[in-house]
Design an enzyme around this catalytic site. Structure first.
Site, PDB file in Angstrom:
ATOM      1  N   GLU A 146      38.917  66.605 122.224  1.00 32.57           N
ATOM      2  CA  GLU A 146      40.337  66.548 122.323  1.00 32.57           C
ATOM      3  C   GLU A 146      40.838  65.324 121.374  1.00 32.57           C
ATOM      4  O   GLU A 146      41.753  64.522 121.719  1.00 32.57           O
ATOM      5  CB  GLU A 146      41.226  66.451 123.294  1.00 32.57           C
ATOM      6  CG  GLU A 146      41.060  67.728 124.377  1.00 32.57           C
ATOM      7  CD  GLU A 146      41.715  67.618 125.571  1.00 32.57           C
ATOM      8  OE1 GLU A 146      42.051  66.689 126.170  1.00 32.57           O
ATOM      9  OE2 GLU A 146      42.153  68.870 126.160  1.00 32.57           O
ATOM     10  N   ASP A 188      39.813  74.470 132.227  1.00 36.89           N
ATOM     11  CA  ASP A 188      40.831  73.190 132.574  1.00 36.89           C
ATOM     12  C   ASP A 188      41.483  72.849 133.771  1.00 36.89           C
ATOM     13  O   ASP A 188      42.497  72.803 133.586  1.00 36.89           O
ATOM     14  CB  ASP A 188      41.561  72.895 131.232  1.00 36.89           C
ATOM     15  CG  ASP A 188      41.959  71.345 131.056  1.00 36.89           C
ATOM     16  OD1 ASP A 188      41.586  70.642 132.129  1.00 36.89           O
ATOM     17  OD2 ASP A 188      42.743  71.075 130.189  1.00 36.89           O
ATOM     18  N   GLU A 213      47.711  68.397 138.184  1.00 38.47           N
ATOM     19  CA  GLU A 213      48.497  68.812 136.759  1.00 38.47           C
ATOM     20  C   GLU A 213      49.057  70.027 136.684  1.00 38.47           C
ATOM     21  O   GLU A 213      50.093  70.346 136.080  1.00 38.47           O
ATOM     22  CB  GLU A 213      47.393  68.024 135.791  1.00 38.47           C
ATOM     23  CG  GLU A 213      47.706  68.688 134.581  1.00 38.47           C
ATOM     24  CD  GLU A 213      46.702  68.264 133.445  1.00 38.47           C
ATOM     25  OE1 GLU A 213      45.512  67.568 133.672  1.00 38.47           O
ATOM     26  OE2 GLU A 213      46.996  68.559 132.286  1.00 38.47           O
TER      27      GLU A 213
END
Ligand code: BDP
Length: 743
Positions: A334, A408, A436
């Site tokens: 990333e 993820d 998240e």
């Protein structure tokens, strides 16, 4: 400083802790007649019940008989040793026992009476040495709790080979008291199954927390090192009470500044607070630090100047923090810099750092969360492709840290196929405690069932029984260095985690990291009793609620193996239509692949063949429509809308049913909670009630947005009897959240 120490002796909690007052209140409460269930008056809004004390509330044991038993068995406290850890043990026992028993238990330098509690190591306590226990067999962190008789005196003993072992044993004993367990015949031998049990803080130096939903970072960098917030001590206590022994202070998206002297001095101050509690400090290492703060022209891991820079940097860190744990590294992922920027491998990068840390017994936790910017390959296959060829190339103080699933931290993923596939490299588990992708702080989602689902999954790497847990704890491949990490959910919110129920996830992570065989059921039961009340009228329904909550979230967000349908950037709410990212695998449409024929990602041999990364027979089980578990159906297959499901429904009908079931489950949670009013303090009750309202609203939003969007492909009606979406699709598509937390 003296004042602070004095203050800390009087109470367990740090800032604003209200334990003495609460003890009084507790005493008053036991003196009052208890109304029969049904006409119970609400428990008053106790001023201290703001969640600050976590599971270490040490409230008065109300049963007088049990209290008398504890007083007999804990007539005096003898803690051997004068080290800071021994002092921490003494302090915890002092405030814990005073809270639980409502009176101060005398402390003595040596046993003077029947019923003494003796805590120590053989080195510090001749009495414990004389017991001849084989404490070394329990390792450097294990302990024994024992009811025994010495010289005609009945004693309780907390014994360990090391001081930190005595601390863990002390917390275990206090937990038994908090759970109202009888102590006669006590005989416990405990040792952690995993060596490095670590929290990963995604905390930035400006105190924002990436994916944090509980306020700002606990680390007040600006006031460090001179001001040591008492909260740091309470953080260390909370972790030690669970057996967590490491903390990575900084975000994996790292800032090299933390490696400069100014910040190392601050990190050293934190390490000083944490040390007595057996909690080691780790930092994230930005791979390009030699350029950014070292003035070098390159960060090439094979460049001698770069290697020398890291060697010197590590030596410098150990001058500040003599027991520094090591580095956590996110590289070539990333947009983060890494060895591949110089044509080198992950092993080259990790080994360079490992070599610098080796003289100090430091470790490198090198993350496997990688997917390249330029590869069209199915994203869930990339980490495996990248890392399996490197097996055997890492130095022995490197652990490769792997997320539980290959994508993820989604509400449900199959386990990461790297587990079992790198027999010559210790693989650490990385779980995400912060929610998240599971509703931020407001949704009540208890994560232990998700974690044990992964830990108990069979990789078949060495035939049946090769569970992920056995890879992680080292027993499958004989690794001695083992680790488990959890992305922390803590922040400056008074209750630490943003919601009362999110404390349970910190708790369960820590307890599972110590012993992955503990069941989510047991842990939920413990936590509820420690956190709220022993009243079975509360414990039973709340435990049921917790145990079902993760499945509920999967259903209202991503049922049947769907994934990655969340809003872009902030990851708040649904956006299954999202198709406009800089790269395809950041969109939602990449993952669900809905069209008029069906939905799901074909990862079989006719598709990306990600199934081939699993050992037989899983490759075939996952690879065939008739054997794939329905919970992973759309993860592995593109399935026609009229496919018959186990329920007899078509896939489309089943999908809508699952989304609906998720919402129904939250409604049921709310109904359950409504029945519990008055069984706990009003303050926490009300906040949970309000958060459940939010959760129901958002569950409905997830369902309606996803169902109306997928309906544009299925072109089928909402099954009879199920609510139509509340709004047209455009309504959901137009929603924007520029200030959602956690970015
Ligand atoms: C993703 C998060 C991102 C993290 C990344 C990681 O959205 O903020 O940096 O994981 O684990 O889930 O590195």
């Amino acid at each position: 400083m003296n004042e602070l120490r004095h203050d800390r002796d009087r109470r367990c909690a740090g800032p604003g802790g209200a334990a003495p007052l609460l003890t009084l209140l507790g005493l008053l409460l036991v003196l009052l007649p208890v109304p029969a269930a049904g006409d119970r008056a609400p428990v008053p809004d106790e001023p201290g019940e703001d969640g600050y004390e976590l599971w270490l509330r040490y409230r008065l044991v109300e049963d007088a008989t049990l209290r008398a038993h504890y007083r007999t068995r804990l007539a005096e406290v003898v803690v051997a040793g004068e080290t800071p850890t021994a002092a921490a043990v003494r302090r915890e026992l002092r405030c814990g026992l005073r809270g639980l028993l409502g009176e101060t238990v005398p402390e003595a330098g040596a046993v003077s009476r029947d019923g003494a509690l003796v805590v120590g190591t053989p080195a510090a306590s001749p009495l414990i040495a004389g017991l001849g226990l084989d404490l070394d067999a329990l390792g450097p962190e294990g302990y024994r709790l024992l009811d025994t008789t010495v010289d005609g005196r009945r004693l309780l003993v907390v014994a360990a080979a090391t001081e930190v072992g005595t601390l863990y044993g002390t917390f275990h004993l206090l937990r038994l008291l908090q759970l109202h367990r009888h102590l006669d015949g006590l005989d416990v031998a405990a040792a952690p199954r995993v060596r490095h049990r670590v929290l990963n803080h995604w905390d930035n130096l400006d105190r924002t927390v990436e994916r944090g939903y509980a306020g700002f970072s606990l680390w007040d960098w600006h006031k460090l090192p001179d001001y040591l917030d008492p909260r740091y001590t309470d953080y260390a206590r909370a972790n030690a009470s669970l057996g967590i022994n490491g903390t990575v202070l900084t975000n994996v998206n790292a800032n090299a500044l933390v490696l400069t002297p100014m910040y190392l001095e601050k990190a050293a101050a934190l390490a000083g607070v944490f040390r007595p509690y057996g909690l080691r400090v780790y930092l994230t290492a930005r791979f390009s630090a030699p350029i950014e703060i070292g003035g070098l022209a390159t960060a090439d891991p094979l460049d001698p100047a770069v290697r020398a820079w890291w060697r010197d940097k590590v030596a410098e860190i150990y001058r500040y923090i003599p027991d520094f744990g090591g580095f956590l590294v996110k590289a070539n992922s990333e947009g983060q810099p890494g060895p591949q920027d110089y044509g080198r491998s992950h092993a080259d990068g990790a080994n360079m750092l490992a070599e610098a840390l080796a003289p100090y017994d430091g470790i490198v936790m090198w993350r496997a969360f990688v997917y390249a910017a330029d590869k069209p390959e199915d994203r869930v296959k990339q980490a495996y492709n990248e890392f399996v060829p490197l097996d055997g190339q890492f130095r022995d103080n490197v652990l490769v840290q792997v997320k539980n699933g290959p994508l993820d931290f989604q509400p449900r993923e199959p386990f990461h196929p790297l587990f079992g596939a790198m027999p010559r490299t210790p693989l650490m588990m990385e779980f995400q405690i912060t929610k998240e992708y599971l509703g931020f702080a407001t949704h009540l989602v208890y994560l232990a069932p998700m974690w044990t689902e992964v830990l108990t999954a069979d990789t078949y790497a060495r035939g049946p029984g090769s569970t992920v847990a056995r890879v992680v704890d080292g027993t499958l491949h004989g690794y001695t260095r083992t680790g488990i990490a959890g992305v922390a959910n803590t922040g400056t919110d008074r209750n630490w985690t943003g919601s009362h129920f999110d404390q349970a996830n910190w708790y369960a992570f820590g307890r599972l990291a110590w012993d992955h065989t503990l069941s989510p059921d047991t842990l939920a039961g413990e936590w509820i009793r420690l956190t709220f009340t022993h009243d079975p009228a509360f414990v039973r329904p709340v435990k049921q609620m917790m145990l079902g909550s993760r499945e509920a979230a999967v259903n209202y967000m991503t049922p049947l193996g769907l994934a990655h349908l969340m809003g872009p950037g902030h990851h708040y709410g649904p956006a299954p239509w999202y198709d406009d990212a800089p790269r395809a695998d950041w969109t939602a449409v990449y993952y669900h692949r809905a069209d008029t024929l069906g939905i799901g990602f074909d990862r079989t041999a006719t598709g990306s063949n990600a199934v081939s990364q699993y050992f037989p027979p899983l490759d075939s089980i996952y690879g065939h429509l008739d054997t794939v578990p329905e919970k992973f159906l759309l993860w592995f297959h593109h399935v026609p809308w009229d496919h018959r499901m186990a329920s007899g429904r078509t896939l489309w009908d089943e999908l809508v049913h699952r989304y609906t079931a998720g919402v129904e489950a939250v409604r049921a949670m709310r109904a359950t909670w409504r029945q519990l009013e008055g069984l706990i303090d009003a303050r926490r009750y009300e906040q949970v009630a309000a958060f459940l309202r939010i959760q129901e609203k958002e569950a409905r939003w997830w369902r309606d947005a996803c169902v109306s969007y997928f309906q544009t492909f299925s072109r089928r009606p909402i099954p009879a009897g199920l609510e139509p979406p509340a709004h047209p699709l455009d309504h959901y598509r137009a929603l924007r959240f520029p200030h959602a937390p956690g970015i």
